[in-house]
Design a protein around this motif. Structure first.
Motif, PDB file in Angstrom:
ATOM      1  N   ARG A  46      -9.261  13.871  -5.266  1.00 57.65           N
ATOM      2  CA  ARG A  46     -10.147  12.910  -4.591  1.00 57.65           C
ATOM      3  C   ARG A  46     -10.346  11.694  -5.477  1.00 57.65           C
ATOM      4  N   VAL A  47     -10.304  10.513  -4.849  1.00 55.79           N
ATOM      5  CA  VAL A  47     -10.542   9.264  -5.567  1.00 55.79           C
ATOM      6  C   VAL A  47     -12.041   9.054  -5.653  1.00 55.79           C
ATOM      7  N   VAL A  54     -11.892   9.674   0.140  1.00 55.17           N
ATOM      8  CA  VAL A  54     -10.592   9.081  -0.139  1.00 55.17           C
ATOM      9  C   VAL A  54      -9.798  10.094  -0.944  1.00 55.17           C
ATOM     10  N   ARG A  56      -6.199  11.321  -2.690  1.00 53.13           N
ATOM     11  CA  ARG A  56      -4.861  10.991  -3.180  1.00 53.13           C
ATOM     12  C   ARG A  56      -3.944  12.138  -2.774  1.00 53.13           C
ATOM     13  N   CYS A  68       0.315   8.612  -1.688  1.00 52.97           N
ATOM     14  CA  CYS A  68      -0.391   7.904  -0.622  1.00 52.97           C
ATOM     15  C   CYS A  68      -1.876   8.210  -0.689  1.00 52.97           C
ATOM     16  N   VAL A  69      -2.637   7.448   0.069  1.00 56.39           N
ATOM     17  CA  VAL A  69      -4.074   7.651   0.236  1.00 56.39           C
ATOM     18  C   VAL A  69      -4.317   8.147   1.658  1.00 56.39           C
ATOM     19  N   LYS A  71      -7.494   8.972   4.239  1.00 47.49           N
ATOM     20  CA  LYS A  71      -8.922   8.860   4.484  1.00 47.49           C
ATOM     21  C   LYS A  71      -9.233   9.509   5.837  1.00 47.49           C
ATOM     22  N   CYS A 121      -3.529   6.985   6.678  1.00 51.52           N
ATOM     23  CA  CYS A 121      -2.651   7.331   5.567  1.00 51.52           C
ATOM     24  C   CYS A 121      -1.944   6.051   5.133  1.00 51.52           C
ATOM     25  N   TRP A 124       0.336   4.508  -1.599  1.00 52.37           N
ATOM     26  CA  TRP A 124      -0.405   4.293  -2.844  1.00 52.37           C
ATOM     27  C   TRP A 124       0.220   3.134  -3.614  1.00 52.37           C
TER      28      TRP A 124
END
Length: 290
Positions: A46-47, A54, A56, A68-69, A71, A121, A124
């Protein structure tokens, strides 16, 4: 104030929209989108420091992998002025507008199902920590190559001048933010990479039908738009016309009133031919600025 409109039900990114996984992540936009849309997502962590969840992740498809991210909508915090559960779709809509400009400021982004349900998505981006686009200076005027934003309280009764780079990449982003009505353009959302390309992230609070532009990029306020920007806006106006490709895609992601508001903002920018100036009904600078 009346309750916000509900986002119309619509599909997530389809295989047809994403295209084939040709050489992703380095094989062009269609390959990246396919990887993000159809790749298996593995959550790596988690960011921290974000208002919403968010995560990772790593996306993998046909032997190709990319960071990628993700959310998820389930991790979105409710806001009083945006419909609940709409931020992921707004992030995706921002990518669609960015793609239509040809500037590609927003990293490849899709709406898809993931480990925690539907969510955004996005590829990153590794930012270059040495690239300086914002600064606080103890001066009354910005130096050469910088634009003034305003004075900021830095504690102990002291103020400093907040400045941003007089950079054509940022100027493009200022136009883009005016189109999507970005209510939260902070310094931490600017990711220049080692190759010199600028990426912009975090577009969940965009596309409100009411004017909410809040940004650090006021350095060109009131100045004439560059010819390049005028050409881009003219193209957007065509694609946003009823039945146009961008209008159709936005119709799947934001409300009809919000799509109409995008058209009006583009028309206003073309009519005035100038960068917008801060209004008096909404704080013009996000806080904290980073």
């Amino acid at each position: 104030m009346s309750a916000p409109e509900r986002i119309p039900p619509g599909p997530v990114t389809s295989a047809e929209t994403a295209g084939p996984a040709d050489g992703a992540p380095g094989g062009g936009p269609s390959g990246v989108l396919a990887l993000l849309a159809r790749g298996e997502l593995t959550v790596d962590g988690r960011v921290g420091g974000a208002s919403n969840a968010v995560l990772r992740c790593t996306a993998e498809l046909d032997g190709r992998r990319a960071a990628c991210v993700y959310k998820p909508v389930a991790g979105e915090r409710p806001l009083w002025d945006f419909p609940d559960g709409s931020l992921a779709r707004r992030e995706t809509a921002a990518y669609e507008v960015s793609r239509a400009t040809g500037w590609d400021l927003v990293p490849p982004t899709v709406l898809r199902d993931g480990p925690y349900g539907e969510g955004m998505c996005q590829l990153w981006i590794e930012a270059d920590p040495e690239a300086a686009l914002l600064a606080l200076v103890e001066a009354e005027e910005p130096g050469p190559g910088w634009r003034a934003v305003g004075f900021a309280d830095v504690g102990e009764g002291r103020t400093a001048l907040l400045v941003h780079a007089d950079d054509p990449r940022l100027r493009r982003l200022a136009v883009f933010d005016a189109v999507v009505n970005n209510a939260d353009r902070k310094g931490g959302h600017l990711l220049p990479d080692a190759g010199g390309r600028l990426h912009a992230i975090d577009h969940g609070v965009t596309f409100n039908a009411e004017d909410k532009l809040r940004t650090l990029l006021w350095g060109w306020a009131g100045e004439p738009l560059p010819a390049e920007a005028v050409g881009v806006l003219e193209r957007l106006a065509e694609e946003l016309a009823p039945g146009g490709p961008l209008a159709g895609r936005l119709g799947e992601l934001i409300t009809p009133a919000e799509t109409d508001a995008v058209r009006r903002r583009v028309a206003r920018l073309l009519r005035t031919g100038r960068h917008p100036e801060p209004g008096g009904d909404w704080p013009p600078i996000p806080w904290p600025p980073i």
